[in-house]
Design an enzyme around this catalytic site. Structure first.
Site, PDB file in Angstrom:
ATOM      1  N   CYS A 182      -6.285  -8.000   7.745  1.00  0.00           N
ATOM      2  CA  CYS A 182      -7.205  -6.853   7.750  1.00  0.00           C
ATOM      3  C   CYS A 182      -8.637  -7.251   7.392  1.00  0.00           C
ATOM      4  O   CYS A 182      -9.561  -6.464   7.586  1.00  0.00           O
ATOM      5  CB  CYS A 182      -6.718  -5.775   6.792  1.00  0.00           C
ATOM      6  SG  CYS A 182      -5.057  -5.239   7.141  1.00  0.00           S
ATOM      7  N   HIS A 197     -12.615  -1.202   4.974  1.00  0.00           N
ATOM      8  CA  HIS A 197     -11.352  -1.282   5.709  1.00  0.00           C
ATOM      9  C   HIS A 197     -10.593   0.022   5.446  1.00  0.00           C
ATOM     10  O   HIS A 197     -10.478   0.473   4.314  1.00  0.00           O
ATOM     11  CB  HIS A 197     -10.544  -2.487   5.226  1.00  0.00           C
ATOM     12  CG  HIS A 197      -9.140  -2.499   5.732  1.00  0.00           C
ATOM     13  ND1 HIS A 197      -8.834  -2.223   7.042  1.00  0.00           N
ATOM     14  CD2 HIS A 197      -7.954  -2.737   5.109  1.00  0.00           C
ATOM     15  CE1 HIS A 197      -7.524  -2.290   7.199  1.00  0.00           C
ATOM     16  NE2 HIS A 197      -6.965  -2.596   6.046  1.00  0.00           N
ATOM     17  N   ASN A 219      -4.116   2.773   9.438  1.00  0.00           N
ATOM     18  CA  ASN A 219      -4.600   1.414   9.186  1.00  0.00           C
ATOM     19  C   ASN A 219      -4.416   0.579  10.452  1.00  0.00           C
ATOM     20  O   ASN A 219      -3.292   0.284  10.852  1.00  0.00           O
ATOM     21  CB  ASN A 219      -3.789   0.824   8.015  1.00  0.00           C
ATOM     22  CG  ASN A 219      -4.203  -0.592   7.664  1.00  0.00           C
ATOM     23  OD1 ASN A 219      -4.925  -1.244   8.414  1.00  0.00           O
ATOM     24  ND2 ASN A 219      -3.734  -1.074   6.526  1.00  0.00           N
TER      25      ASN A 219
HETATM   26  O1  UT7 Z   1      -4.505  -3.300   5.069  1.00  0.00           O
HETATM   27  C1  UT7 Z   1      -3.956  -3.899   3.947  1.00  0.00           C
HETATM   28  C2  UT7 Z   1      -2.545  -3.452   3.880  1.00  0.00           C
HETATM   29  N1  UT7 Z   1      -2.177  -2.805   2.695  1.00  0.00           N
HETATM   30  C3  UT7 Z   1      -2.321  -1.504   2.432  1.00  0.00           C
HETATM   31  O2  UT7 Z   1      -3.074  -0.827   3.020  1.00  0.00           O
HETATM   32  C4  UT7 Z   1      -1.384  -0.914   1.418  1.00  0.00           C
HETATM   33  C5  UT7 Z   1      -1.957  -0.454   0.202  1.00  0.00           C
HETATM   34  N2  UT7 Z   1      -0.948   0.374  -0.471  1.00  0.00           N
HETATM   35  C6  UT7 Z   1      -0.804   1.692  -0.241  1.00  0.00           C
HETATM   36  O3  UT7 Z   1      -1.499   2.269   0.555  1.00  0.00           O
HETATM   37  C7  UT7 Z   1       0.189   2.440  -1.109  1.00  0.00           C
HETATM   38  O4  UT7 Z   1       0.777   1.541  -2.020  1.00  0.00           O
HETATM   39  C8  UT7 Z   1       1.315   3.157  -0.305  1.00  0.00           C
HETATM   40  C9  UT7 Z   1       0.733   4.325   0.454  1.00  0.00           C
HETATM   41  C10 UT7 Z   1       1.981   2.184   0.646  1.00  0.00           C
HETATM   42  C11 UT7 Z   1       2.349   3.706  -1.275  1.00  0.00           C
HETATM   43  O5  UT7 Z   1       1.730   4.545  -2.232  1.00  0.00           O
HETATM   44  P1  UT7 Z   1       2.062   4.372  -3.798  1.00  0.00           P
HETATM   45  O6  UT7 Z   1       1.310   5.386  -4.496  1.00  0.00           O
HETATM   46  O7  UT7 Z   1       1.765   2.932  -4.139  1.00  0.00           O
HETATM   47  O8  UT7 Z   1       3.590   4.700  -3.858  1.00  0.00           O
HETATM   48  P2  UT7 Z   1       4.826   3.798  -4.305  1.00  0.00           P
HETATM   49  O9  UT7 Z   1       5.048   2.703  -3.308  1.00  0.00           O
HETATM   50  O10 UT7 Z   1       4.652   3.419  -5.736  1.00  0.00           O
HETATM   51  O11 UT7 Z   1       5.997   4.849  -4.173  1.00  0.00           O
HETATM   52  C12 UT7 Z   1       6.051   6.040  -4.951  1.00  0.00           C
HETATM   53  C13 UT7 Z   1       7.258   6.845  -4.513  1.00  0.00           C
HETATM   54  C14 UT7 Z   1       8.537   6.020  -4.444  1.00  0.00           C
HETATM   55  O12 UT7 Z   1       9.606   6.852  -4.838  1.00  0.00           O
HETATM   56  P3  UT7 Z   1      10.224   6.731  -6.304  1.00  0.00           P
HETATM   57  O13 UT7 Z   1      10.690   5.310  -6.412  1.00  0.00           O
HETATM   58  O14 UT7 Z   1       9.089   7.051  -7.233  1.00  0.00           O
HETATM   59  O15 UT7 Z   1      11.319   7.744  -6.288  1.00  0.00           O
HETATM   60  C15 UT7 Z   1       8.670   5.735  -2.974  1.00  0.00           C
HETATM   61  O16 UT7 Z   1      10.003   5.501  -2.593  1.00  0.00           O
HETATM   62  O17 UT7 Z   1       7.042   7.361  -3.193  1.00  0.00           O
HETATM   63  C16 UT7 Z   1       8.140   7.001  -2.355  1.00  0.00           C
HETATM   64  N3  UT7 Z   1       7.655   6.833  -1.002  1.00  0.00           N
HETATM   65  C17 UT7 Z   1       7.588   7.854  -0.117  1.00  0.00           C
HETATM   66  N4  UT7 Z   1       7.904   9.154  -0.224  1.00  0.00           N
HETATM   67  C18 UT7 Z   1       7.697   9.924   0.871  1.00  0.00           C
HETATM   68  C19 UT7 Z   1       7.207   5.710  -0.404  1.00  0.00           C
HETATM   69  N5  UT7 Z   1       6.836   5.971   0.856  1.00  0.00           N
HETATM   70  C20 UT7 Z   1       7.071   7.292   1.053  1.00  0.00           C
HETATM   71  C21 UT7 Z   1       6.877   8.142   2.153  1.00  0.00           C
HETATM   72  N6  UT7 Z   1       7.203   9.453   2.008  1.00  0.00           N
HETATM   73  N7  UT7 Z   1       6.374   7.719   3.335  1.00  0.00           N
END
Ligand code: UT7
Length: 322
Positions: A111, A249, A279
């Site tokens: 990215c 980005h 993204n």
């Molecule tokens: O271009 C470079 C590439 N990288 C990125 O752009 C990624 C950067 N990271 C992110 O954008 C975020 O970390 C995410 C959007 C991917 C995830 O957000 P988060 O606030 O970091 O959430 P998390 O991974 O800590 O997950 C929180 C909860 C989890 O459930 P539990 O374990 O708390 O019960 C996940 O299983 O949200 C759950 N979860 C979802 N729920 C509904 C994860 N994905 C989803 C989803 N819908 N799509």
């Protein structure tokens, strides 16, 4: 010594909106909107590949510059979803647009690709080797996405952005590219390497899909985006008051907001279009650059900060005068 003389972008027609994502994985519009800011993504057709997206964007940039393909001296294309390992996707585009006088190679900085390639282009232009360099960032991430993984599939979209830089005074005022290889295991997509542990992490056990430790990448992103943006502004001999717009980005609106807070600037200075594209990896900055210009947010003489982060882990930032 590298003025932008033309730009163009292309996003495929097919749209996956949040309602569609709800139909394929356990997620919902509210979660996606609040946690990412994304509403929809563009998806390449089955027979539409990275070189196809890049070719349209390149033709649009040439038209915008009023330049013929024969005038190009070099094409640098950044992607993590190349059509082939060889030929380079840059060579495919060179053939498609008829840039018979241009050298061509691919660059992989995920990215961070656009600002990295732009920094490389600036070296060739500043030292007098070349006069016109086309930088393209293009990705068909949908082809490398695990649509069973709700943590990644809601993020990614396809697109391409192309910018032509010419050797004129001004342009790229400062830049900084960097890498932190010891964080590389936080965002992976395997090529030839057989790695059972990596493959096992993937829900569909398809080693060629993208796997990511999302929240760890997010922490890295906020810190490095603020640090890199601050550094290039200072290196250009400027202060944040001199900067008209920031083109970050487009990964997650929370990352952009947190980075703005860390830098101490108003979020209004940040250009955001990730709600409509998700993204798109390296393509996100040049697509946003085009849309910012077309919306009147980037005018001749304006100073813009471009800042990206991504797989590698890598980062790249620059100050440009448009
Ligand atoms: O271009 C470079 C590439 N990288 C990125 O752009 C990624 C950067 N990271 C992110 O954008 C975020 O970390 C995410 C959007 C991917 C995830 O957000 P988060 O606030 O970091 O959430 P998390 O991974 O800590 O997950 C929180 C909860 C989890 O459930 P539990 O374990 O708390 O019960 C996940 O299983 O949200 C759950 N979860 C979802 N729920 C509904 C994860 N994905 C989803 C989803 N819908 N799509």
């Amino acid at each position: 010594m590298s003025k932008i003389v033309g730009m163009g972008f292309y996003a495929p027609e097919k749209v996956y909106d949040n309602a569609y994502m709800e139909s394929i994985v356990e997620t919902n519009d509210e979660w996606i909107t609040q946690r990412t800011g994304i509403k929809e993504r563009r998806i390449a057709a089955d027979d539409e590949y990275t070189s196809d997206l890049a070719t349209v964007a390149a033709r649009r940039a040439l038209e915008d510059a009023g330049m013929s393909a024969e005038e190009l001296d070099l094409i640098i294309l950044t992607t993590v979803t190349p059509d082939y390992f060889t030929p380079a996707t840059a060579c495919v585009v060179q053939k498609n647009i008829g840039a018979v006088n241009a050298a061509a190679f691919d660059l992989n900085a995920a990215c961070s690709g656009f600002a990295t390639a732009m920094t490389v282009a600036d070296q060739f232009l500043s030292n007098g080797t070349y006069k016109n360099v086309l930088v393209i960032s293009a990705d068909a991430l949908s082809k490398a996405t695990d649509y069973n993984d709700r943590g990644t599939c809601i993020l990614f979209g396809d697109g391409a952005g192309a910018v032509i830089f010419s050797s004129e005074k001004g342009g790229v005022l400062s830049s900084w590219i960097g890498a932190k290889g010891d964080g590389g295991d936080k965002l992976t997509s395997l090529a030839y390497r057989e790695d059972a542990e990596e493959t096992e992490k993937r829900i569909s056990h398809n080693k060629n899909t993208i796997w990511m430790a999302g929240s760890e990448v997010m922490k890295f992103a906020v810190k490095i985006m603020a640090e890199a943006a601050d550094k290039v502004v200072a290196d250009a001999g400027l202060t944040w008051d001199d900067i008209d717009i920031v083109i970050p980005h487009q990964a997650n609106v929370r990352i952009v907001d947190s980075a703005a807070k860390r830098i101490g600037i108003d979020t209004d200075k940040m250009f955001i279009n990730l709600d409509r594209y998700g993204n798109t990896s390296g393509a996100s900055i040049p697509i946003a650059l085009c849309e910012a210009r077309d919306a009147g947010r980037l005018k001749k003489g304006d100073k813009a900060v471009l800042v990206g982060f991504g797989g590698g882990l890598t980062w790249a930032a620059a100050v440009i005068e448009y």
